[in-house]
Every structure is written in C-alpha cells, then in structure tokens.
Design a protein around this motif. Structure first.
Motif, PDB file in Angstrom:
ATOM      1  N   ALA A  88     114.075 -57.560  -4.494  1.00 27.97           N
ATOM      2  CA  ALA A  88     112.993 -58.383  -3.946  1.00 27.97           C
ATOM      3  C   ALA A  88     111.977 -57.459  -3.292  1.00 27.97           C
ATOM      4  N   VAL A  89     110.899 -58.054  -2.812  1.00 27.60           N
ATOM      5  CA  VAL A  89     109.965 -57.341  -1.940  1.00 27.60           C
ATOM      6  C   VAL A  89     110.301 -57.714  -0.507  1.00 27.60           C
ATOM      7  N   TYR A  90     110.464 -56.710   0.347  1.00 28.35           N
ATOM      8  CA  TYR A  90     110.762 -56.941   1.759  1.00 28.35           C
ATOM      9  C   TYR A  90     109.485 -56.673   2.547  1.00 28.35           C
ATOM     10  N   LEU A  91     109.007 -57.729   3.175  1.00 28.14           N
ATOM     11  CA  LEU A  91     107.748 -57.681   3.915  1.00 28.14           C
ATOM     12  C   LEU A  91     108.016 -57.691   5.412  1.00 28.14           C
ATOM     13  N   CYS A  92     107.312 -56.842   6.114  1.00 26.10           N
ATOM     14  CA  CYS A  92     107.322 -56.873   7.569  1.00 26.10           C
ATOM     15  C   CYS A  92     105.974 -57.398   8.032  1.00 26.10           C
ATOM     16  N   ALA A  93     105.973 -58.222   9.046  1.00 26.85           N
ATOM     17  CA  ALA A  93     104.731 -58.765   9.602  1.00 26.85           C
ATOM     18  C   ALA A  93     104.825 -58.775  11.112  1.00 26.85           C
ATOM     19  N   SER A  94     103.668 -58.809  11.761  1.00 31.79           N
ATOM     20  CA  SER A  94     103.662 -58.926  13.215  1.00 31.79           C
ATOM     21  C   SER A  94     102.557 -59.869  13.647  1.00 31.79           C
ATOM     22  N   SER A  95     102.710 -60.410  14.836  1.00 33.55           N
ATOM     23  CA  SER A  95     101.684 -61.278  15.406  1.00 33.55           C
ATOM     24  C   SER A  95     101.699 -61.100  16.917  1.00 33.55           C
ATOM     25  N   LEU A  96     100.598 -61.508  17.540  1.00 28.33           N
ATOM     26  CA  LEU A  96     100.487 -61.359  18.993  1.00 28.33           C
ATOM     27  C   LEU A  96     101.588 -62.138  19.711  1.00 28.33           C
ATOM     28  N   SER A  97     101.865 -63.351  19.200  1.00 28.63           N
ATOM     29  CA  SER A  97     102.872 -64.213  19.814  1.00 28.63           C
ATOM     30  C   SER A  97     103.522 -65.027  18.715  1.00 28.63           C
ATOM     31  N   PRO A  98     104.606 -65.748  19.016  1.00 31.50           N
ATOM     32  CA  PRO A  98     105.240 -66.583  17.991  1.00 31.50           C
ATOM     33  C   PRO A  98     104.531 -67.919  17.783  1.00 31.50           C
ATOM     34  N   SER A  99     103.414 -68.133  18.447  1.00 31.21           N
ATOM     35  CA  SER A  99     102.689 -69.395  18.293  1.00 31.21           C
ATOM     36  C   SER A  99     102.319 -69.634  16.836  1.00 31.21           C
ATOM     37  N   GLY A 100     102.467 -70.848  16.376  1.00 31.87           N
ATOM     38  CA  GLY A 100     102.151 -71.183  14.990  1.00 31.87           C
ATOM     39  C   GLY A 100     100.691 -71.036  14.645  1.00 31.87           C
ATOM     40  N   SER A 101      99.827 -70.916  15.655  1.00 35.76           N
ATOM     41  CA  SER A 101      98.395 -70.766  15.379  1.00 35.76           C
ATOM     42  C   SER A 101      97.954 -69.306  15.366  1.00 35.76           C
ATOM     43  N   ASP A 102      98.884 -68.377  15.584  1.00 32.74           N
ATOM     44  CA  ASP A 102      98.555 -66.955  15.493  1.00 32.74           C
ATOM     45  C   ASP A 102      98.785 -66.481  14.065  1.00 32.74           C
ATOM     46  N   GLU A 103      97.763 -65.828  13.479  1.00 30.64           N
ATOM     47  CA  GLU A 103      97.970 -65.329  12.127  1.00 30.64           C
ATOM     48  C   GLU A 103      98.930 -64.145  12.153  1.00 30.64           C
ATOM     49  N   GLN A 104      99.605 -63.973  11.024  1.00 24.88           N
ATOM     50  CA  GLN A 104     100.526 -62.856  10.895  1.00 24.88           C
ATOM     51  C   GLN A 104      99.846 -61.743  10.097  1.00 24.88           C
ATOM     52  N   TYR A 105     100.125 -60.517  10.506  1.00 26.04           N
ATOM     53  CA  TYR A 105      99.587 -59.335   9.847  1.00 26.04           C
ATOM     54  C   TYR A 105     100.735 -58.666   9.113  1.00 26.04           C
ATOM     55  N   PHE A 106     100.522 -58.435   7.820  1.00 27.81           N
ATOM     56  CA  PHE A 106     101.597 -57.946   6.976  1.00 27.81           C
ATOM     57  C   PHE A 106     101.441 -56.470   6.630  1.00 27.81           C
ATOM     58  N   GLY A 107     102.577 -55.823   6.439  1.00 29.61           N
ATOM     59  CA  GLY A 107     102.597 -54.501   5.838  1.00 29.61           C
ATOM     60  C   GLY A 107     102.551 -54.626   4.320  1.00 29.61           C
ATOM     61  N   PRO A 108     102.517 -53.488   3.616  1.00 28.86           N
ATOM     62  CA  PRO A 108     102.410 -53.516   2.159  1.00 28.86           C
ATOM     63  C   PRO A 108     103.704 -53.902   1.459  1.00 28.86           C
ATOM     64  N   GLY A 109     104.814 -53.920   2.201  1.00 28.55           N
ATOM     65  CA  GLY A 109     106.082 -54.311   1.609  1.00 28.55           C
ATOM     66  C   GLY A 109     106.846 -53.152   0.990  1.00 28.55           C
ATOM     67  N   THR A 110     108.146 -53.366   0.829  1.00 25.97           N
ATOM     68  CA  THR A 110     109.013 -52.437   0.104  1.00 25.97           C
ATOM     69  C   THR A 110     109.586 -53.189  -1.080  1.00 25.97           C
ATOM     70  N   ARG A 111     109.332 -52.661  -2.261  1.00 24.42           N
ATOM     71  CA  ARG A 111     109.904 -53.293  -3.465  1.00 24.42           C
ATOM     72  C   ARG A 111     111.259 -52.659  -3.734  1.00 24.42           C
ATOM     73  N   LEU A 112     112.315 -53.434  -3.593  1.00 24.73           N
ATOM     74  CA  LEU A 112     113.678 -52.957  -3.790  1.00 24.73           C
ATOM     75  C   LEU A 112     114.203 -53.440  -5.125  1.00 24.73           C
ATOM     76  N   THR A 113     114.723 -52.507  -5.902  1.00 25.18           N
ATOM     77  CA  THR A 113     115.391 -52.838  -7.159  1.00 25.18           C
ATOM     78  C   THR A 113     116.839 -52.392  -7.047  1.00 25.18           C
ATOM     79  N   VAL A 114     117.756 -53.322  -7.247  1.00 20.97           N
ATOM     80  CA  VAL A 114     119.189 -53.013  -7.211  1.00 20.97           C
ATOM     81  C   VAL A 114     119.713 -53.103  -8.642  1.00 20.97           C
TER      82      VAL A 114
END
Lengths: 115, 113
Positions: A88-114
């Motif tokens: 799968a692709v594993y995405l990390c994201a961050s936001s200022l707070s867990p509030s549902g109205s805060d947008e999330q900022y994503f990294g480029p992801g890690t594509r893992l092949t098993v």
C-alpha cells in the motif's frame, strides 16, 4: 514553510520481513496521522497522535504494526512481520489540532511492496 | 459504519471542458467536509474545508458546494487543464467520530489534451 517529510519514498520487502517508515510533521502541528491507502480505496486511518499521546489506534493491526511519536514531533511506523496485504501507500499527515475543520497536510507517502 | 461515496470513480475530460463530480456523505451529525487533490507522485493537497450548509468555496478554476441536509458536495472544475489531472478525494468529519475523517475512494480525473 517546510512540508511534511517522509522516508523512504519506496520500499520493496519480502513477506515476513520488517520495515519502518519515518515522518517529520510541519513544525507546530500537534496532531499527526498515519494512513494506509490501498489502490482503489480511500485512505484508512491507522493511528492518530495528539502531541506524543495516542488519540485513536482502533484500526491499527497491533499484532504486527506499531507506531510511536517520541517527544511529540517525529514519528515512526513499523511493520513486523509484513504480509502481502500490507502492500500500500503509507501516508503521514499533520494538522494544527484534531478539529474536523483543520485541514490536514500530507507527506509524499511511502509506497510499500511486499513480495 | 459511516460511508462516504464518490462518483464517478474515474472521468476522462477534454482539455478546455468543464466537469464536476460528487461526494455523498451521511447527513446526520455532520461537522465538516474536506476536499483534497492528489496528483501522481506528489502529496495530497487540501482544496477546501467546508462546514456550513449552502457554503460555496472557490480556488481559481475549482469550486465546491455543500448541502449538509441531503448529504452531498459537488466539486466543479471550469476549463479543465492537463495539470488538473489527479485523484480528487473527499472526506467527512461527523460530530461524533472521535476526531476521525471518513474518506471516499476518490474520483480519478484525466484531462485529454
């Protein structure tokens, strides 16, 4: 402002091997998310941190997946041992707070092949 | 389990044409609706976060509307350009989801030159 950093970008491993992913969120963002995105599906939340505490890990397969966020900044996600269905692709994201109205900022992801 | 549905799954549009696609979400306990664009080999990028019924937001040629009573949001792209080719994801944040976004599977948009 620097974005969310992730490494590695790509990883190929054999089943039963271990793998670790690293994430550095945007400075000052208290909330960090790890998602698993399988082709054709929406992102699935694996774990959510608020600072260095876990808010939600209900969908994390805890028998093989683990995650930590030491000092409330960087985070690592580990899979041990990997299965074919972990590809799968594993995405990390961050936001200022867990509030549902805060947008999330994503990294480029890690594509893992098993294989 | 709450589901967010997006349609169509994929869409081919001629360059210069306008297009739109749909995100359906549970209308009960609604709190916020997010739209993200995910270009190949790049990070998903937030387009809009919408909370109010009837809200309409715009960013350049892209706009979105929100109907919280019937549980849908439309994303519009006017005069499609090749750089609009991406997967467009929506996610709903219900009031009682304990902070978790519920994601749709996305609409893959391909702009034909």
């Amino acid at each position: 402002e620097a974005g969310v950093a992730q490494s590695p970008r790509y990883k190929i491993i054999e089943k039963r091997q271990s793998v670790a992913f690293w994430c550095n969120p945007i400075s000052g963002h208290a909330t960090l998310y790890w998602y698993q995105q399988i082709l054709g599906q929406g992102p699935k939340l694996l774990i959510q941190f608020q600072n260095n505490g876990v808010v939600d890990d209900s969908q994390l397969p805890k028998d093989r997946f683990s995650a930590e966020r030491l000092k409330g900044v960087d985070s690592t996600l580990k899979i041990q041992p990997a299965k074919l269905e972990d590809s799968a692709v594993y995405l990390c994201a961050s936001s200022l707070s867990p509030s549902g109205s805060d947008e999330q900022y994503f990294g480029p992801g890690t594509r893992l092949t098993v294989t | 389990i709450l589901n967010v549905e997006q349609s169509p799954q994929s869409l081919h549009v001629q360059e210069g044409d306008s297009t739109n696609f749909t995100c359906s979400f549970p209308s009960s306990n609604f709190y916020a609706l997010h739209w993200y664009r995910w270009e190949t080999a790049k990070s998903p990028e937030a387009l809009f976060v919408m909370t109010l019924n009837g809200d309409e937001k715009k960013k350049g040629r892209i706009s979105a509307t929100l109907n919280t009573k019937e549980g849908y949001s439309y994303l519009y792209i006017k005069g499609s350009q090749p750089e609009d080719s991406a997967t467009y994801l929506c996610a709903s944040h219900p009031k009682d989801s304990n902070y978790q976004l519920i994601w749709g599977a996305g609409t893959k948009l391909i702009i034909k030159p």
